[in-house]
Write an enzyme that holds these catalytic residues in place. Sequence first.
Site, PDB file in Angstrom:
ATOM      1  N   GLU A  31       0.848  -1.197   0.000  1.00  0.00           N
ATOM      2  CA  GLU A  31       0.000   0.000   0.000  1.00  0.00           C
ATOM      3  C   GLU A  31       0.884   1.247   0.000  1.00  0.00           C
ATOM      4  O   GLU A  31       1.787   1.369   0.817  1.00  0.00           O
ATOM      5  CB  GLU A  31      -0.937  -0.033   1.215  1.00  0.00           C
ATOM      6  CG  GLU A  31      -1.632   1.266   1.553  1.00  0.00           C
ATOM      7  CD  GLU A  31      -2.498   1.834   0.435  1.00  0.00           C
ATOM      8  OE1 GLU A  31      -3.330   1.092  -0.123  1.00  0.00           O
ATOM      9  OE2 GLU A  31      -2.324   3.039   0.108  1.00  0.00           O
ATOM     10  N   ILE A  47     -22.369   4.515   2.182  1.00  0.00           N
ATOM     11  CA  ILE A  47     -23.696   3.919   2.035  1.00  0.00           C
ATOM     12  C   ILE A  47     -23.568   2.480   1.533  1.00  0.00           C
ATOM     13  O   ILE A  47     -22.825   2.214   0.589  1.00  0.00           O
ATOM     14  CB  ILE A  47     -24.554   4.697   1.003  1.00  0.00           C
ATOM     15  CG1 ILE A  47     -24.525   6.194   1.283  1.00  0.00           C
ATOM     16  CG2 ILE A  47     -25.983   4.151   0.967  1.00  0.00           C
ATOM     17  CD1 ILE A  47     -25.028   6.605   2.633  1.00  0.00           C
ATOM     18  N   HIS A  49     -25.384   0.377  -0.504  1.00  0.00           N
ATOM     19  CA  HIS A  49     -26.494   0.583  -1.440  1.00  0.00           C
ATOM     20  C   HIS A  49     -27.363  -0.656  -1.586  1.00  0.00           C
ATOM     21  O   HIS A  49     -26.863  -1.780  -1.580  1.00  0.00           O
ATOM     22  CB  HIS A  49     -25.950   0.987  -2.806  1.00  0.00           C
ATOM     23  CG  HIS A  49     -25.372   2.359  -2.843  1.00  0.00           C
ATOM     24  ND1 HIS A  49     -26.142   3.492  -2.709  1.00  0.00           N
ATOM     25  CD2 HIS A  49     -24.097   2.798  -2.961  1.00  0.00           C
ATOM     26  CE1 HIS A  49     -25.372   4.561  -2.761  1.00  0.00           C
ATOM     27  NE2 HIS A  49     -24.110   4.174  -2.907  1.00  0.00           N
ATOM     28  N   VAL A 172       4.022   0.756  -5.270  1.00  0.00           N
ATOM     29  CA  VAL A 172       4.479  -0.100  -6.374  1.00  0.00           C
ATOM     30  C   VAL A 172       4.879   0.797  -7.542  1.00  0.00           C
ATOM     31  O   VAL A 172       4.100   1.652  -7.976  1.00  0.00           O
ATOM     32  CB  VAL A 172       3.373  -1.087  -6.796  1.00  0.00           C
ATOM     33  CG1 VAL A 172       3.793  -1.862  -8.039  1.00  0.00           C
ATOM     34  CG2 VAL A 172       3.060  -2.033  -5.655  1.00  0.00           C
ATOM     35  N   ARG A 311     -13.691   8.773  -7.404  1.00  0.00           N
ATOM     36  CA  ARG A 311     -14.271   7.551  -7.939  1.00  0.00           C
ATOM     37  C   ARG A 311     -13.372   7.068  -9.062  1.00  0.00           C
ATOM     38  O   ARG A 311     -12.906   7.874  -9.868  1.00  0.00           O
ATOM     39  CB  ARG A 311     -15.660   7.818  -8.508  1.00  0.00           C
ATOM     40  CG  ARG A 311     -16.638   8.456  -7.538  1.00  0.00           C
ATOM     41  CD  ARG A 311     -17.906   8.821  -8.306  1.00  0.00           C
ATOM     42  NE  ARG A 311     -18.891   9.521  -7.509  1.00  0.00           N
ATOM     43  CZ  ARG A 311     -18.905  10.835  -7.295  1.00  0.00           C
ATOM     44  NH1 ARG A 311     -17.953  11.598  -7.786  1.00  0.00           N
ATOM     45  NH2 ARG A 311     -19.860  11.389  -6.576  1.00  0.00           N
ATOM     46  N   SER A 338     -18.401   3.649  -7.235  1.00  0.00           N
ATOM     47  CA  SER A 338     -19.578   3.347  -6.443  1.00  0.00           C
ATOM     48  C   SER A 338     -20.455   2.379  -7.233  1.00  0.00           C
ATOM     49  O   SER A 338     -20.584   2.533  -8.443  1.00  0.00           O
ATOM     50  CB  SER A 338     -20.344   4.634  -6.158  1.00  0.00           C
ATOM     51  OG  SER A 338     -21.379   4.371  -5.260  1.00  0.00           O
ATOM     52  N   CYS A 403     -13.753  16.109  22.706  1.00  0.00           N
ATOM     53  CA  CYS A 403     -14.987  16.213  21.919  1.00  0.00           C
ATOM     54  C   CYS A 403     -15.650  14.849  21.752  1.00  0.00           C
ATOM     55  O   CYS A 403     -16.860  14.737  21.781  1.00  0.00           O
ATOM     56  CB  CYS A 403     -14.706  16.805  20.550  1.00  0.00           C
ATOM     57  SG  CYS A 403     -13.915  18.410  20.611  1.00  0.00           S
ATOM     58  N   CYS A 443      -6.347  17.714  21.225  1.00  0.00           N
ATOM     59  CA  CYS A 443      -5.720  16.434  21.550  1.00  0.00           C
ATOM     60  C   CYS A 443      -4.488  16.088  20.730  1.00  0.00           C
ATOM     61  O   CYS A 443      -3.728  15.209  21.122  1.00  0.00           O
ATOM     62  CB  CYS A 443      -6.744  15.303  21.473  1.00  0.00           C
ATOM     63  SG  CYS A 443      -7.444  15.063  19.833  1.00  0.00           S
TER      64      CYS A 443
HETATM   65  C1  LIG Z   1     -17.370  10.359  -3.703  1.00  0.00           C
HETATM   66  C2  LIG Z   1     -17.540   8.899  -3.580  1.00  0.00           C
HETATM   67  C3  LIG Z   1     -18.684   8.368  -2.981  1.00  0.00           C
HETATM   68  C4  LIG Z   1     -18.873   6.999  -2.894  1.00  0.00           C
HETATM   69  N1  LIG Z   1     -19.927   6.524  -2.211  1.00  0.00           N
HETATM   70  C5  LIG Z   1     -20.092   5.177  -2.100  1.00  0.00           C
HETATM   71  C6  LIG Z   1     -21.148   4.655  -1.338  1.00  0.00           C
HETATM   72  O1  LIG Z   1     -21.894   5.383  -0.704  1.00  0.00           O
HETATM   73  N2  LIG Z   1     -21.334   3.322  -1.327  1.00  0.00           N
HETATM   74  C7  LIG Z   1     -20.516   2.488  -1.986  1.00  0.00           C
HETATM   75  O2  LIG Z   1     -20.748   1.294  -1.959  1.00  0.00           O
HETATM   76  N3  LIG Z   1     -19.455   2.958  -2.660  1.00  0.00           N
HETATM   77  C8  LIG Z   1     -19.221   4.290  -2.715  1.00  0.00           C
HETATM   78  N4  LIG Z   1     -18.143   4.776  -3.396  1.00  0.00           N
HETATM   79  C9  LIG Z   1     -17.235   3.853  -4.009  1.00  0.00           C
HETATM   80  C10 LIG Z   1     -16.222   3.305  -3.035  1.00  0.00           C
HETATM   81  O3  LIG Z   1     -15.698   4.307  -2.229  1.00  0.00           O
HETATM   82  C11 LIG Z   1     -15.114   2.660  -3.824  1.00  0.00           C
HETATM   83  O4  LIG Z   1     -15.673   1.792  -4.720  1.00  0.00           O
HETATM   84  C12 LIG Z   1     -14.155   1.875  -2.960  1.00  0.00           C
HETATM   85  O5  LIG Z   1     -13.675   2.628  -1.894  1.00  0.00           O
HETATM   86  C13 LIG Z   1     -13.030   1.423  -3.828  1.00  0.00           C
HETATM   87  O6  LIG Z   1     -12.115   0.713  -3.061  1.00  0.00           O
HETATM   88  P1  LIG Z   1     -10.722   0.338  -3.635  1.00  0.00           P
HETATM   89  O7  LIG Z   1     -10.072  -0.492  -2.614  1.00  0.00           O
HETATM   90  O8  LIG Z   1     -10.882  -0.198  -5.004  1.00  0.00           O
HETATM   91  O9  LIG Z   1      -9.994   1.717  -3.852  1.00  0.00           O
HETATM   92  P2  LIG Z   1      -9.182   2.637  -2.832  1.00  0.00           P
HETATM   93  O10 LIG Z   1      -9.834   2.733  -1.529  1.00  0.00           O
HETATM   94  O11 LIG Z   1      -8.880   3.887  -3.539  1.00  0.00           O
HETATM   95  O12 LIG Z   1      -7.878   1.795  -2.588  1.00  0.00           O
HETATM   96  C14 LIG Z   1      -6.833   1.726  -3.506  1.00  0.00           C
HETATM   97  C15 LIG Z   1      -5.548   1.754  -2.742  1.00  0.00           C
HETATM   98  O13 LIG Z   1      -4.474   1.492  -3.598  1.00  0.00           O
HETATM   99  C16 LIG Z   1      -3.395   2.267  -3.239  1.00  0.00           C
HETATM  100  N5  LIG Z   1      -2.505   2.419  -4.360  1.00  0.00           N
HETATM  101  C17 LIG Z   1      -2.716   3.103  -5.501  1.00  0.00           C
HETATM  102  N6  LIG Z   1      -1.632   3.028  -6.303  1.00  0.00           N
HETATM  103  C18 LIG Z   1      -0.713   2.287  -5.649  1.00  0.00           C
HETATM  104  C19 LIG Z   1       0.612   1.880  -5.937  1.00  0.00           C
HETATM  105  N7  LIG Z   1       1.206   2.218  -7.081  1.00  0.00           N
HETATM  106  N8  LIG Z   1       1.267   1.139  -5.036  1.00  0.00           N
HETATM  107  C20 LIG Z   1       0.685   0.775  -3.877  1.00  0.00           C
HETATM  108  N9  LIG Z   1      -0.582   1.146  -3.534  1.00  0.00           N
HETATM  109  C21 LIG Z   1      -1.258   1.890  -4.427  1.00  0.00           C
HETATM  110  C22 LIG Z   1      -4.006   3.560  -2.809  1.00  0.00           C
HETATM  111  O14 LIG Z   1      -3.153   4.274  -1.935  1.00  0.00           O
HETATM  112  C23 LIG Z   1      -5.289   3.108  -2.129  1.00  0.00           C
HETATM  113  O15 LIG Z   1      -5.145   2.976  -0.748  1.00  0.00           O
HETATM  114  C24 LIG Z   1     -17.924   6.148  -3.448  1.00  0.00           C
HETATM  115  C25 LIG Z   1     -16.777   6.676  -4.041  1.00  0.00           C
HETATM  116  C26 LIG Z   1     -16.566   8.032  -4.056  1.00  0.00           C
HETATM  117  C27 LIG Z   1     -15.299   8.573  -4.583  1.00  0.00           C
END
Ligand SMILES: Cc1cc2nc3c(=O)[nH]c(=O)nc-3n(C[C@H](O)[C@H](O)[C@H](O)COP(=O)(O)OP(=O)(O)OC[C@H]3O[C@@H](n4cnc5c(N)ncnc54)[C@H](O)[C@@H]3O)c2cc1C
Lengths: 486, 427
Positions: A31, A47, A49, A172, A311, A338, A403, A443
């Site tokens: 990470e 959320i 969904h 990475v 997103r 999402s 808080c 804090c």
């Molecule tokens: C505004 C918004 C609202 C949303 N609301 C909802 C909701 O209400 N309900 C819902 O179900 N979903 C929602 N989503 C979608 C949801 O947040 C995402 O689908 C989900 O968090 C994606 O997870 P992930 O692990 O794929 O991505 P991320 O959480 O982005 O994880 C990817 C990780 O990879 C790491 N990474 C990237 N490049 C590298 C690299 N080169 N080397 C090592 N690590 C790396 C990053 O640091 C990060 O920690 C929302 C998204 C957004 C942006």
Amino acid sequence: MYDIIVIGAGVVGASIARELARYKLNIAVLEAGSDAAAGSSGANSGIVHAGYDCKPGTLMARLNVQGNAMYDRICKELDVPFRRNGSLVLAFNDEDVFQLERLMVQGVKNGVADLRLLPANEVLEMEPSINPGVVAALWAPTGGITSPYELTIAMAENAADNGVEFYFEHRVESIERKENDKFRIITSRRDFVASCVINAAGVNGDVISKMAGDDSFIIHPRKGEYCLYDRKWGNMVSRTVFQPPSNMGKGVLVTPTVDGNLLIGPNAVDTEKRDDDCTSAEGLAFIYSKALESVPSLPGDGVITVFAGLRAIADEGDFIVRPSGVSEKIIHAAGICSPGLTAAPAIAREVNAILTGICGPLELKKDFNPIRKGIKRFRDMDWEERMQIVKEDPKYGRIVCRCETVTEGEIVQALRTKLPVNTTDAIKRRTRAGMGRCQGGFCTPRIMEIIERELGIPMEYITKKGGSSRIVLGRIKDFLEEGGEL
Amino acid sequence: MSVKTEVAIIGGGPAGLAAALSCYRHGIRNIMILERDEHLGGILQQCIHNGFGLHWFGEELTGPEYAQRFIDEIRKTGISCLLNTMVIEIKEDKTIYAVNSRNGLMEIKANAVILAMGCRERTRGALRIPGGRPAGVYTAGMAQRLINIEGYMPGREVVILGSGDIGLIMARRLTWEGARVKMVCEIMPYSTGLIRNVRQCLDDYGIPLKYNHTVIRIHGKERLQGVTVARVDDKRNPIKGTEEYVSCDTLLLSVGLIPENELSEGAGVKLDPITGGPIVDEFRQTSVPGIFSCGNVLHVHDLVDYVSKEAEITGEGAYRYINGRSPSDSDYLQVIPGKGIRYVVPQRIYGDSDVEFYFRSNGIYKDGTVELTDGEKVLASKRLMRMVPGQMERLILKRELLTGVSKTKKLQLRWRNRNEEDDAECS
Ligand SMILES: Cc1cc2nc3c(=O)[nH]c(=O)nc-3n(C[C@H](O)[C@H](O)[C@H](O)COP(=O)(O)OP(=O)(O)OC[C@H]3O[C@@H](n4cnc5c(N)ncnc54)[C@H](O)[C@@H]3O)c2cc1C
Ligand SMILES: Cc1cc2nc3c(=O)[nH]c(=O)nc-3n(C[C@H](O)[C@H](O)[C@H](O)COP(=O)(O)OP(=O)(O)OC[C@H]3O[C@@H](n4cnc5c(N)ncnc54)[C@H](O)[C@@H]3O)c2cc1C
């Protein structure tokens, strides 16, 4: 040498790590950030969904509905807050009602249970603060709310408890194919070798894919901004209130959070930069004005923080969960926009199935323990429990965050899990210390003292969120010796 | 653990200390101070600059010195002080719940309670300043603690938003420590801090104070890289084209203090939306009989001397209350802010002794009088050459003047320019 390396410790990577931790596999998660949930998983609406707004037949629709159904059990196992508070999509005119009907049909096709169209009077009875101009609403009782970063951290902690290794601040940078069909993964710190790579890098999903020679898809980041209100306003609505959908997403919502705050957002703005989590004046003004359409009495002040998340929108328009065309030992879990939070547990299962398809049945560990105990919050304890815990450990008698009423005992516990964390943000997300109305003003210095004492990191090197985010830059007098002005 | 006390004082800052001593002087012996920090003195312990005590002691002291004089007095009395003890709940019946490492949870039943919890600082979130979320954005008070108590420098190149007193003091402190304070931005056309602090902390060091300016964006991902500042129009909206990028690694916020009244609200105490503190009478008794309030938790003070003075009054109030001599709701006369006045404390009076009103203006006014009026009748007035929001003002009302004033009426405190005809505000 690892059997599997997962890139990214967002909710998707962490869910996959936990899912695969059931098997006799040697797994590491790499990470870039200083903690789990450093990307979108730490900044979204939270959320769970119901699944009515995904196009029927898509992977998104299937994994959303499957994921939603898994939440009760997973949050129980992981000791993460989750509430099926239900979702309402509002309609203000005939065109909106038509949209609701479309959503309802879609939802039924997707297998969403108990959807109902409610007349205005029922909507207002349920949520008296809603704009009285409402004409109807779609009611989805299976919709829920959770704490996205707590869930991600809990997934990661449970994976770590079951033997998965986490490497934070390991970005990475490139991936090499070795002759023996293994991969060498070069990070900002050291190299790793693995038989199989899982790409769960969120908004960088295509970047990682390209590193492995696969340019079959492109990710477009789309930003969403939020305002979080003080607990005082947490009761304005008790369901999640959506506006009629548009082509840019699900629209601005107003929702309580599992911690008792009120959240409004997001907007949807395309951006080029993949690390752009900046909020903007226009964006914040937009979401406030939109949220007012749903809940007209929403106060203009009372906001305690603003934030934004990205997103990861894939050009294919659907989640990408499949082996790469260049090697089946690279599995993508990319373009998880999402409802990716909701779908994450189902995505993990999907990846498991793909892996089994490629490698044959995996051998289960006998001692896999799906249970993770969260940090018990002093704030939520009753009188007896509080008495007892202070007696056992006097650190629970010292309140550090006023808080949110967080004790030193909880902060120490946050530093003592298997995940290697050491930042003030990591403590904040685990304990809520610094998340209240004073936002750490009181804090933070006290938390730094505890980090220094517990982990032996000198104050000057303690960071907010890793990298160069040091909180203090030196001791007093240091700058004078460098030739300060007096 | 369950204990009883006559008076429980929440907070051991200057307000709590003076309130405790005043209770003692009125003959109350069973007094308890509950303080969450490891020492008494409140915020003064981190205010190591001087400028305290000119009115009270007639000499200039540092914050810790000022506090120490009260602490020494307290030590002589046998008033019990529970340190490292955080009050987490107060009930309307004056039962207090507190927690510390030694006794665990405590239930304290008090006859009277004095609220003296001070205030907290407004944050970036409350201002909704857009941009990134890097390290390096702090409230001025937190930076003060880092430097003066912990001994660490928050940064080298600093921009300060807001010209509140803490920000001004910190501008000088940081400069002394070798940091470079590039500017102080103030959104209003005047400073919200004391005039003497603007002179002694900025002017003397050549630090520019930019009025009608604010920070509109924060840049940086990990550590702060810089801020965009812009001029604002008279509605306080940024003016396009006036944006300026200022590189810095630290942004300090000195944008206002908020009385810390979550506990008070929990006890059913009614608050004044303008001060953010309880509505009180002249003894600083709140809407809940037997619960009093003083110091920054009541309204934000600029000088600690008046905090001490205000706190003294609560001792007499508590004494009267315990001895059954407290007024009831129907005995009160309301006092409301009129033209030019933002707030006035106390908001209601009983009127059986002289009353000193504390108030602040809502803008800059020159050469005129503040008047306390009953309809057209002026009950008390005071000539002021200048009235500014950054400086709390006072006015005394003699008790005799209240005879014949009907309790159903509202008294008004208002500003009147010296030249009657020329009634326009200056700013
Ligand atoms: C505004 C918004 C609202 C949303 N609301 C909802 C909701 O209400 N309900 C819902 O179900 N979903 C929602 N989503 C979608 C949801 O947040 C995402 O689908 C989900 O968090 C994606 O997870 P992930 O692990 O794929 O991505 P991320 O959480 O982005 O994880 C990817 C990780 O990879 C790491 N990474 C990237 N490049 C590298 C690299 N080169 N080397 C090592 N690590 C790396 C990053 O640091 C990060 O920690 C929302 C998204 C957004 C942006
Ligand atoms: C940076 C700065 C510079 C200043 N400069 C000057 C100056 O030059 N001259 C001057 O005269 N004045 C100055 N002042 C103003 C003066 O210091 C304050 O007005 C005064 O300290 C307010 O006193 P207080 O007792 O109301 O609040 P505080 O000093 O804040 O004390 C409140 C106390 O209550 C405690 N407390 C709060 N909640 C709880 C709880 N739940 N349980 C237990 N304890 C609790 C706190 O720990 C604290 O000790 C300055 C103030 C600051 C912050």
